[in-house]
Structures are given as structure tokens and as C-alpha cells.
Design an enzyme around this catalytic site. Structure first.
Site, short mmCIF file in Angstrom:
data_model
loop_
_atom_site.label_atom_id
_atom_site.label_comp_id
_atom_site.label_asym_id
_atom_site.label_seq_id
_atom_site.Cartn_x
_atom_site.Cartn_y
_atom_site.Cartn_z
N LYS A 211 18.11 76.77 41.27
CA LYS A 211 18.18 76.63 39.81
C LYS A 211 17.00 75.85 39.31
CE LYS A 211 21.40 74.11 37.60
NZ LYS A 211 22.83 73.78 37.44
N LYS A 213 15.28 73.92 35.83
CA LYS A 213 15.50 73.38 34.49
C LYS A 213 14.49 74.01 33.54
CE LYS A 213 18.78 70.47 35.58
NZ LYS A 213 20.11 70.51 34.97
N ASP A 241 18.66 76.49 33.53
CA ASP A 241 19.57 75.54 32.89
C ASP A 241 18.82 74.85 31.75
OD1 ASP A 241 21.34 73.54 32.20
OD2 ASP A 241 21.51 72.69 34.22
N GLU A 267 22.34 78.54 31.87
CA GLU A 267 23.37 77.50 31.84
C GLU A 267 23.16 76.60 30.62
OE1 GLU A 267 23.85 75.62 35.61
OE2 GLU A 267 24.14 73.63 34.77
N GLU A 301 29.76 71.70 32.24
CA GLU A 301 29.65 70.30 32.65
C GLU A 301 29.89 69.34 31.49
OE1 GLU A 301 25.40 71.06 33.80
OE2 GLU A 301 25.15 68.98 33.20
N ASP A 324 33.69 70.30 35.99
CA ASP A 324 33.09 69.06 36.49
C ASP A 324 34.24 68.15 36.90
OD1 ASP A 324 30.37 67.07 35.76
OD2 ASP A 324 32.34 66.15 36.01
N HIS A 351 29.85 72.27 38.41
CA HIS A 351 28.71 71.38 38.21
C HIS A 351 28.79 70.25 39.23
CE1 HIS A 351 27.08 67.63 36.13
NE2 HIS A 351 26.02 68.38 36.31
MG LIG Z 1 23.47 71.78 34.25
#
Ligand SMILES: [Mg+2]
Length: 431
Positions: A211, A213, A241, A267, A301, A324, A351
Site C-alpha cells: 500500500k 500513501k 490510501d 482507502e 479506521e 480497527d 486497519h
Molecule cells: Mg489507512
């Protein structure tokens, strides 16, 4: 057993010094825990926490202390009743209801209670839950506000249907572990060469999904995604994300620009409270993938409670449910969310990361596979390679999968020396 005492701690790790955990919304987190130790009248202990990213952790701790009078004396043989006692208190409920600081604090307390009970039963929490009869599991849930989507009777039917396969699935998951994906390659503050190296390393380590960011600068994101895709090749899933950075039109536009690199999911494209916004993004991206397939939408999350998850599912607004362990009110509310996700046929991909979230949430996914959804397809637990050394029973990752926890309890106990060193502000790490 009854609860005899509660102790709270403000624990913070200075992670902002290395930009570990940096994303478009959270550029300099100090991973922290409002940490709880419950003691029962027979002397046994349970440890739990909620996760924050630094400033305000003292507010969570104060909220934990506000819950202490409600849990002291509580009956640990009825964790459904005990958790409803915490969330239904009329005066504290005013501060939410069932969201924000009070809810984070409630998670810490309820998770500690589960650690205590599972430890006393000498079982890892996932196995302890997986051995409970369907009726008892149903009684753990607060069904208020859920019955238009899922009734206790329908949830019981779902659990009864899954019961005959429990033993074989438990055996299977002990052998193969639960699939993981890694976020460690893609923090926003990392330079290109570090991303390239870590993405390559993740695949060598056995991960089938990573993943990245995104969300600060679109041209940077296109460049970083292209180099990560080149590093891992076409067969590895790359999720992205945005950590709530965008409005709805921006999310659609930005993801259209990233589409040629085949994002597996986006995400937290926008506010976690915006159910209709998530639904609009999901609809707009339904044919935006490189092969004309969907770019999937994931969130959870920061979803405040089971009611918002219910609406995300009812509105068909998400493809993946990212519960989460510490955002909602602990194990009980997460059982409600697992049941809702199973009823709607959506994979749960929890998460994790932060401090201790991997340790805690793995138990919920193992339980989900054994006793609730019974499925592993498209299901992965997030993994971040930070701060595990502070835990007595840290996660074990092998060939891109979480090994089944085997020690009794919830894996939520920090080492005593870490509780001293990282105590804020008096610990040596902060002096
Ligand atoms: Mg995240």
C-alpha cells in the site's frame, strides 16, 4: 471474577523523528497508547489500549479514568452486559454518543477486559471467541440501531451455519497463517529510492499486496505509483490510501489519474462520516480500472461505530470493511461489525499499524475466518513493521502471512520496561 481496579497510562513513542507513519493528513505522528491495566478480584490482570498519534493522548487517558467507576465491580463472566454498561451510561454518553474520545477510551477498557478473560481461560483471544456457542456470541453485541440491517436471529443463523467448519478452519489457519499486506513501503515522507527498495523487498518477503500513501501532490503520486508498480510487477496488488484528504470530486479525479497503474483499492478517499460521498466515489470509479473493471473503495479506521458501518454497507458504498481494534468500543462492537460484513458479503481487511494494532486486530480476523465469514478470499490484514518489540507477545509474520497467535490473551500487553521508558512526559524517552 469481578473487576477490582483500573490503572491508566499515557504511553508515547517519538516516531515523528523518522517520518515513519507519515501520510497526507498526518505528517508527523508520535504513535501513542492510552493504556489500561484491569485487575480482577483474584489478582489476574488484563491489558488493553486505544491508539492515538500523540497530542491528546492525555485526553483519552482522562476518559479512561472517567469510565473506571463504571467497570470496577463489573462481572467478567458477562462481557456483553459489561460493555453495554460502559456505552449506555447516560451522562458519559452525552459526550458521544458512541464516537470520539469516549469511544476510544471505552475500547481500551473493553479490550483489557477481554485480555483478562482470555488469559484466565488460557486461550488466545481468537480461539477463545471461536469456541463460544453462537447464542453467546450474539449476546455480546449491542443490537440497538442494527436490526433494520441484521437481526440477532439472522446473526445467530449465520454463526450456526459456520459452526460445523470451525475445527477444520482453525486447523487450516494454524498451518497457513492469515494473509497480510504491508504499508511499510509507502509512507508519504519516504524518498523514491527507499520506496523502490522497500516495494521490491516486500515482494521478496512474500507479500502479494502493498500500500502507498497518496493525496498530497498528484504529480508526486503518479511518479511514486509508477516506480512502485515497476518494482513489484503486474501481479502484485497495490492499494492506495488518501487518509481522508479529498472532497468527492477530487477523489474521483485523482484516482482517474492513478488508474493506469492499476490501484487495487482507494482507502479513505474522503471524510469517514460521508457515507453518500463514499457511495458516489465507488459508483464513479466502477469502470475506471485499466481493464475497465472497478477501482474498489475501502474505509473503516476512522468509522466511528457499528451504525456508520451499517450504513456504508446498506448504501453499497465500500468494497472492503477496514475495522480497527481500538476505534470502536473494542471486541464487542467489532463482533457486530464482523457479523454485518458477513451478512452483506463484504471482506473485512482490518486497519493495523500504529502501536499494537497489528497485535490486537489479528485476533479478530482469525476469529472471523474460523467462526463468522469462514472465508479468506480477498481478505488481508494490514501489517506495518514498527514497535512490535515493545510487546510481550508480538505478531509473527512469515512469507507474507500472520502466524496464528498461540499465547493466552489478546497480545495487547506491553513490556513493563517500555511502559516506564515511554511514559509521557516523565519517561526517559521524553526527558
Ligand atoms: Mg489507512
Amino acid at each position: 471474577m469481578r473487576v477490582a481496579s483500573l490503572s491508566s497510562y499515557d504511553i508515547r513513542f517519538p516516531t515523528s523523528r523518522e517520518l515513519d507513519g507519515s501520510d497526507a493528513m498526518n505528517p508527523d505522528p508520535d504513535y501513542s497508547a492510552a493504556y489500561v491495566v484491569l485487575r480482577a478480584d483474584d489478582g489476574s490482570e488484563g491489558h488493553g489500549f486505544t491508539f492515538t498519534i500523540g497530542r491528546g493522548n492525555e485526553v483519552c487517558r482522562a476518559a479512561v479514568d472517567a469510565l473506571a467507576p463504571l467497570i470496577i465491580g463489573g462481572d467478567l463472566s458477562d462481557l456483553g452486559g459489561l460493555s453495554r454498561r460502559l456505552t449506555h451510561d447516560s451522562q458519559l454518553r452525552w459526550l458521544g454518543p458512541e464516537k470520539g474520545v469516549m469511544h476510544l477510551a471505552t475500547a481500551a477498557v473493553i479490550n483489557a477486559a477481554w485480555d483478562l478473560v482470555a488469559t484466565a481461560a488460557r486461550k488466545p483471544l481468537w480461539a477463545f471467541l471461536s469456541d463460544m456457542p453462537p447464542d453467546e456470541l450474539v449476546d455480546l453485541v449491542d443490537w440497538r440501531y442494527l436490526t433494520d440491517a441484521l437481526t440477532p436471529g439472522a446473526a445467530r443463523d449465520l454463526l450456526v451455519d459456520a459452526a460445523p467448519g470451525r475445527a477444520s478452519r482453525a486447523e487450516h489457519i494454524r498451518e497457513v497463517g492469515y494473509p497480510a499486506y504491508t504499508t511499510s513501503a509507502g509512507w508519504l515522507g519516504y524518498p523514491d529510492e527507499k520506496i523502490r527498495h522497500l516495494a521490491h523487498q516486500a515482494v521478496a518477503d512474500g507479500f502479494r499486496q502493498i500500500k502507498l500513501k497518496v493525496g498530497a501532490d498528484q504529480a508526486d503520486d503518479v511518479r511514486r505509483f509508477a516506480l512502485a508498480r515497476a518494482a513489484v510487477g503486474p501481479g502484485i496488488r497495490i492499494a492506495v490510501d488518501a487518509n481522508q484528504r479529498w472532497d468527492v470530486p477530487a477523489a474521483i479525479g485523482w484516482m482517474t489519474a492513478l488508474a493506469p497503474y492499476d490501484p487495487w483499492w482507494i482507502e479513505e478517499p474522503t471524510s469517514p462520516d460521508d457515507i453518500l460521498g463514499h457511495a458516489a466515489i465507488r459508483r464513479a470509479l466502477a469502470k475506471s480500472g485499466p481493464d475497465g473493471g472497478p477501482i474498489r473503495v475501502a474505509t473503516g479506521e476512522h468509522v466511528a461505530n457499528r451504525v456508520v458501518f451499517k450504513q456504508l454497507l446498506q448504501a453499497d458504498a465500500i468494497d472492503f470493511v477496514q475495522l480497527d481494534a481500538c476505534r470502536v468500543a473494542g471486541v464487542n462492537e467489532n463482533i457486530a461489525i464482523l457479523l454485518l460484513a458477513a451478512a452483506y458479503g463484504k471482506p473485512v481487511c482490518p486497519h493495523a499499524g500504529g502501536v499494537g494494532l497489528c497485535e490486537a486486530v489479528q485476533h479478530l480476523s482469525f476469529f472471523d475466518y474460523v467462526a463468522v465469514s469462514g472465508r479468506l478470499d480477498d481478505r488481508v490484514i494490514e501489517y506495518v513493521d514498527h514497535l512490535h518489540e515493545h510487546f510481550i507477545d508480538p505478531v509473527v509474520i512469515e512469507r507474507g502471512a500472520y502466524r496464528a497467535p498461540s499465547a493466552p490473551g489478546f497480545s495487547t500487553r506491553m513490556r513493563p520496561e517500555s511502559l516506564v521508558r515511554y511514559a509521557y512526559p516523565e519517561g526517559a524517552a521524553w526527558s
